[in-house]
Design an enzyme around this catalytic site. Structure first.
Site, PDB file in Angstrom:
ATOM      1  N   GLN A 261     -13.522  64.089  26.582  1.00 28.30           N
ATOM      2  CA  GLN A 261     -12.610  63.781  25.478  1.00 28.30           C
ATOM      3  C   GLN A 261     -11.455  62.934  25.981  1.00 28.30           C
ATOM      4  O   GLN A 261     -10.579  62.552  25.232  1.00 28.30           O
ATOM      5  CB  GLN A 261     -12.060  65.081  24.879  1.00 28.30           C
ATOM      6  CG  GLN A 261     -13.135  65.961  24.267  1.00 28.30           C
ATOM      7  CD  GLN A 261     -12.613  67.364  24.028  1.00 28.30           C
ATOM      8  OE1 GLN A 261     -12.055  67.662  22.993  1.00 28.30           O
ATOM      9  NE2 GLN A 261     -12.813  68.236  25.001  1.00 28.30           N
ATOM     10  N   ILE A 263      -9.260  59.885  27.593  1.00 31.41           N
ATOM     11  CA  ILE A 263      -9.235  58.435  27.407  1.00 31.41           C
ATOM     12  C   ILE A 263      -8.795  57.745  28.695  1.00 31.41           C
ATOM     13  O   ILE A 263      -8.555  56.557  28.721  1.00 31.41           O
ATOM     14  CB  ILE A 263      -8.267  58.076  26.250  1.00 31.41           C
ATOM     15  CG1 ILE A 263      -6.914  58.770  26.454  1.00 31.41           C
ATOM     16  CG2 ILE A 263      -8.859  58.454  24.900  1.00 31.41           C
ATOM     17  CD1 ILE A 263      -5.840  58.350  25.495  1.00 31.41           C
ATOM     18  N   HIS A 281     -13.767  60.254  22.706  1.00 31.76           N
ATOM     19  CA  HIS A 281     -12.593  59.784  21.969  1.00 31.76           C
ATOM     20  C   HIS A 281     -12.212  58.355  22.380  1.00 31.76           C
ATOM     21  O   HIS A 281     -11.045  57.980  22.316  1.00 31.76           O
ATOM     22  CB  HIS A 281     -11.412  60.741  22.179  1.00 31.76           C
ATOM     23  CG  HIS A 281     -11.642  62.087  21.560  1.00 31.76           C
ATOM     24  ND1 HIS A 281     -10.917  63.211  21.871  1.00 31.76           N
ATOM     25  CD2 HIS A 281     -12.534  62.486  20.612  1.00 31.76           C
ATOM     26  CE1 HIS A 281     -11.355  64.239  21.160  1.00 31.76           C
ATOM     27  NE2 HIS A 281     -12.334  63.826  20.392  1.00 31.76           N
ATOM     28  N   ASN A 408     -11.704  77.040  32.779  1.00 29.06           N
ATOM     29  CA  ASN A 408     -10.451  76.638  32.134  1.00 29.06           C
ATOM     30  C   ASN A 408      -9.315  77.526  32.616  1.00 29.06           C
ATOM     31  O   ASN A 408      -9.539  78.652  33.040  1.00 29.06           O
ATOM     32  CB  ASN A 408     -10.600  76.783  30.613  1.00 29.06           C
ATOM     33  CG  ASN A 408      -9.730  75.812  29.859  1.00 29.06           C
ATOM     34  OD1 ASN A 408      -9.635  74.647  30.242  1.00 29.06           O
ATOM     35  ND2 ASN A 408      -9.083  76.266  28.803  1.00 29.06           N
ATOM     36  N   CYS A 425      -9.311  74.217  37.538  1.00 30.08           N
ATOM     37  CA  CYS A 425     -10.707  73.799  37.614  1.00 30.08           C
ATOM     38  C   CYS A 425     -11.094  73.271  38.994  1.00 30.08           C
ATOM     39  O   CYS A 425     -12.238  73.460  39.424  1.00 30.08           O
ATOM     40  CB  CYS A 425     -11.064  72.817  36.505  1.00 30.08           C
ATOM     41  SG  CYS A 425     -10.020  71.368  36.448  1.00 30.08           S
TER      42      CYS A 425
HETATM   43  P1  OAD Z   1      -5.797  70.379  25.407  1.00 31.05           P
HETATM   44  O1  OAD Z   1      -4.432  70.072  25.920  1.00 31.05           O
HETATM   45  O2  OAD Z   1      -5.921  70.797  24.009  1.00 31.05           O
HETATM   46  O3  OAD Z   1      -6.463  71.503  26.303  1.00 31.05           O
HETATM   47  C1  OAD Z   1      -6.469  71.393  27.699  1.00 31.05           C
HETATM   48  C2  OAD Z   1      -6.965  72.712  28.277  1.00 31.05           C
HETATM   49  O4  OAD Z   1      -7.070  72.539  29.674  1.00 31.05           O
HETATM   50  C3  OAD Z   1      -6.045  73.884  28.021  1.00 31.05           C
HETATM   51  O5  OAD Z   1      -6.801  74.977  27.518  1.00 31.05           O
HETATM   52  C4  OAD Z   1      -5.460  74.215  29.408  1.00 31.05           C
HETATM   53  O6  OAD Z   1      -5.333  75.605  29.609  1.00 31.05           O
HETATM   54  C5  OAD Z   1      -6.534  73.672  30.320  1.00 31.05           C
HETATM   55  N1  OAD Z   1      -6.046  73.209  31.626  1.00 31.05           N
HETATM   56  C6  OAD Z   1      -4.938  72.507  31.919  1.00 31.05           C
HETATM   57  N2  OAD Z   1      -4.886  72.228  33.229  1.00 31.05           N
HETATM   58  C7  OAD Z   1      -5.982  72.788  33.798  1.00 31.05           C
HETATM   59  C8  OAD Z   1      -6.507  72.856  35.115  1.00 31.05           C
HETATM   60  N3  OAD Z   1      -5.903  72.272  36.150  1.00 31.05           N
HETATM   61  N4  OAD Z   1      -7.676  73.519  35.297  1.00 31.05           N
HETATM   62  C9  OAD Z   1      -8.307  74.111  34.273  1.00 31.05           C
HETATM   63  N5  OAD Z   1      -7.859  74.084  33.010  1.00 31.05           N
HETATM   64  C10 OAD Z   1      -6.716  73.422  32.767  1.00 31.05           C
HETATM   65  O7  OAD Z   1      -6.691  69.088  25.710  1.00 31.05           O
HETATM   66  P2  OAD Z   1      -8.130  68.727  25.133  1.00 31.05           P
HETATM   67  O8  OAD Z   1      -8.904  69.931  24.821  1.00 31.05           O
HETATM   68  O9  OAD Z   1      -8.718  67.738  26.043  1.00 31.05           O
HETATM   69  O10 OAD Z   1      -7.432  63.633  21.272  1.00 31.05           O
HETATM   70  O11 OAD Z   1      -7.704  68.011  23.781  1.00 31.05           O
HETATM   71  C11 OAD Z   1      -8.697  67.440  22.952  1.00 31.05           C
HETATM   72  C12 OAD Z   1      -8.165  66.240  22.241  1.00 31.05           C
HETATM   73  O12 OAD Z   1      -6.940  66.572  21.592  1.00 31.05           O
HETATM   74  C13 OAD Z   1      -7.801  65.097  23.128  1.00 31.05           C
HETATM   75  O13 OAD Z   1      -8.906  64.289  23.432  1.00 31.05           O
HETATM   76  C14 OAD Z   1      -6.790  64.354  22.323  1.00 31.05           C
HETATM   77  C15 OAD Z   1      -6.003  65.502  21.755  1.00 31.05           C
HETATM   78  O14 OAD Z   1      -5.396  65.257  20.533  1.00 31.05           O
HETATM   79  C16 OAD Z   1      -7.131  62.358  21.071  1.00 31.05           C
HETATM   80  O15 OAD Z   1      -6.351  61.769  21.742  1.00 31.05           O
HETATM   81  C17 OAD Z   1      -7.860  61.732  19.951  1.00 31.05           C
END
Ligand code: OAD
Length: 474
Positions: A261, A263, A281, A408, A425
């Site tokens: 997801q 970019i 995305h 996660n 991770c």
């Molecule tokens: P999120 O910020 O929603 O979720 C990131 C997840 O990664 C969270 O559950 C954190 O706990 C976890 N996390 C952070 N650092 C970590 C690490 N070092 N090891 C393991 N886990 C870790 O991000 P996404 O799920 O990617 O869309 O968000 C999805 C979409 O929402 C993105 O692509 C973006 C956003 O709006 C667009 O830009 C269109």
């Protein structure tokens, strides 16, 4: 044939047992003193059993089995809780709570009153809630039922790290779904964590911080995005050990596809084949004019982004000048637009080809996912909160026999993974690679492989993984 809820799950391969504790139909007792209904404690296994029963039987059988003949709103609420959900409406929640008491401090007098409730039950069962609340509850129960029917259930014999590594060794078509968490160790913030991008832009005063990536808002006023775009501009030529873990799966011929997801395009620096990668995305790799759709390499607008300027399409520039004559520098972010103009402020503006909310995902996503979900033999979701559809739906599209793993920092409660490996991770990937005697092709690997990890089981199928503190040298 009626399939009963599981009393006990088989114990093959060291799998933990599931025990149904409640018996059905469950008659709710009433507290003698307060007259409130007594709610039994509902365990995770009770929820699991109820969900399994619903999945394996039709709805009528399910309701007949779990509910007594006469019910009121409190029983409907009990069913919602038994399926693992709760009500969100505050007024309804308060109305329910003023009629319910938990059975945590169950006393003998209450036990007796439960029997009395049974007697009362055979007579007339009155509803303590108003009709409007009862209707809301029925709608909530319907939602809960639909959610259970469309959500996968955990595999009964897959819930340990050893199950995972054994499957990983044999897997040939792994589908890896990644999110912002795979890049945070490089200093790139994720979106929804407390230190994430959305909390960093709260000061902008947007109703919803996600609006910076909203297509309608971009078309109305591209400055909303271009004011913050420099903050999400991808760094170059860096990748995390986790990116390299995916590359390692590719090198071993095990990677079916990495759906990212993100970019930031960091997968390509780690060496993941374009054919093995789907940027769900989109990315900053290209940018297009929102008016004439002329496309250019994304890096050509990076300077504009860094200088807080609107990148403009050369083909639409003249017309844009006519529409916005008052602007002395047409590409400054705060366009001196005529506010009464019917022409959108985004006329002739270039936009990176990343997917905004309200925009369709790249066609490559739709083309590959249909085929890949049928082929994959393991799903690993890494560093994502799974909050954004349709990517978040992948977990419910994969056939039910395919094991699903979450790696996660935080739990994702709205999905049912067979195994949740909670931690950073890069750490989890190192632990797993070490257990499989594999090497991660990353410059930090020699150091990472020396680290030992503590794995604490906090629930069935859920482990916390942490680096073991180094022993001090004598
Ligand atoms: P999120 O910020 O929603 O979720 C990131 C997840 O990664 C969270 O559950 C954190 O706990 C976890 N996390 C952070 N650092 C970590 C690490 N070092 N090891 C393991 N886990 C870790 O991000 P996404 O799920 O990617 O869309 O968000 C999805 C979409 O929402 C993105 O692509 C973006 C956003 O709006 C667009 O830009 C269109």
């Amino acid at each position: 044939m009626l399939k009963r809820p599981q009393e006990e799950e088989s114990d093959n391969n060291g799998t933990k047992k599931l025990k149904a504790r409640l018996t059905y139909p469950c008659i709710l007792g009433k507290d003698k003193v307060t007259g409130k209904f007594i709610f039994p404690a509902i365990t995770k296994d009770d929820v699991m059993n109820a969900r399994l029963f619903l999945k394996n039987n039709d709805l009528k059988t399910f309701l007949e089995y779990f509910l007594p003949v006469e019910v009121n709103s409190i029983y409907i609420y009990f069913m919602i809780k038994l399926l693992g959900f709760d009500v969100k409406d505050k007024e309804l929640f308060m109305a329910l709570n003023s009629n319910i008491t938990s059975n945590k401090e169950r006393s003998t007098s209450i036990e007796v009153s439960a029997v009395q409730a049974k007697v009362e039950h055979e007579g007339e069962l009155t509803d303590p809630l108003e009709k409007k609340h009862a209707v809301k509850l029925i709608k909530d129960l319907q939602k809960a039922i639909n959610k259970v029917l469309s959500t996968r259930l955990r595999l009964p014999n897959f819930n340990t790290i050893d199950h995972f590594t054994a499957t990983l060794r044999n897997a040939k078509k792994i589908l890896v779904l990644t999110g912002a968490g795979v890049s945070t160790s490089l200093g790139i913030p994720d979106f929804r964590s407390s230190e994430g991008f959305y909390s960093k832009i709260r000061h902008l005063g947007l109703e919803d911080p996600q609006d910076v990536f909203n297509l309608d808002i971009f078309l109305q006023d591209p400055s909303v995005f271009y004011n913050i775009a420099h903050m999400v501009l991808p760094p170059e030529n860096m990748y995390s050990p986790l990116h390299s873990f995916i590359k390692m799966l590719q090198d071993k011929g095990k990677l079916l596809r990495n759906y990212t997801q993100n970019i930031d395009n960091l997968e390509s620096y780690a060496g993941i084949d374009p054919d093995k990668l789907v940027q769900c995305h989109g990315s900053f790799a290209t940018a297009s004019c929102v008016t004439c759709h002329w496309q250019i390499p994304g890096e050509k607008i990076f300077d504009n982004i860094r200088n807080l300027e609107l990148p403009l399409c050369p083909y639409c520039y003249q017309k844009r000048k006519q529409y916005f004559p008052m602007s002395n520098a047409n590409n400054t972010i705060q366009t001196n637009a005529n506010f009464n103009s019917p022409i959108l402020k985004s006329y002739g503006v270039l936009k990176p080809d990343m997917t905004f909310f309200g925009e369709a995902l790249p066609s490559r996503f739709h083309k590959t996912i249909r085929k890949d979900i049928l082929e994959c033999d393991l799903l690993i979701c890494i560093g994502t909160s799974l909050k954004v559809a349709p990517v978040s739906e992948i977990v419910n599209m994969v056939p039910s026999h395919v094991p699903q793993i979450l790696i996660n920092r935080d739990m994702v409660t709205h999905a049912e993974f067979d195994l949740n490996l909670l931690g950073f991770c890069d750490d989890v990937a190192s632990l797993v690679a070490k257990k499989c005697h594999w090497d991660i092709p990353h410059k930090k690997w020699q150091d990472l492989k020396k680290i030992d990890y503590n794995c604490t089981e906090i629930d069935i199928g859920t482990y916390k993984i942490k680096k073991q503190p180094r022993k001090k040298q004598q």
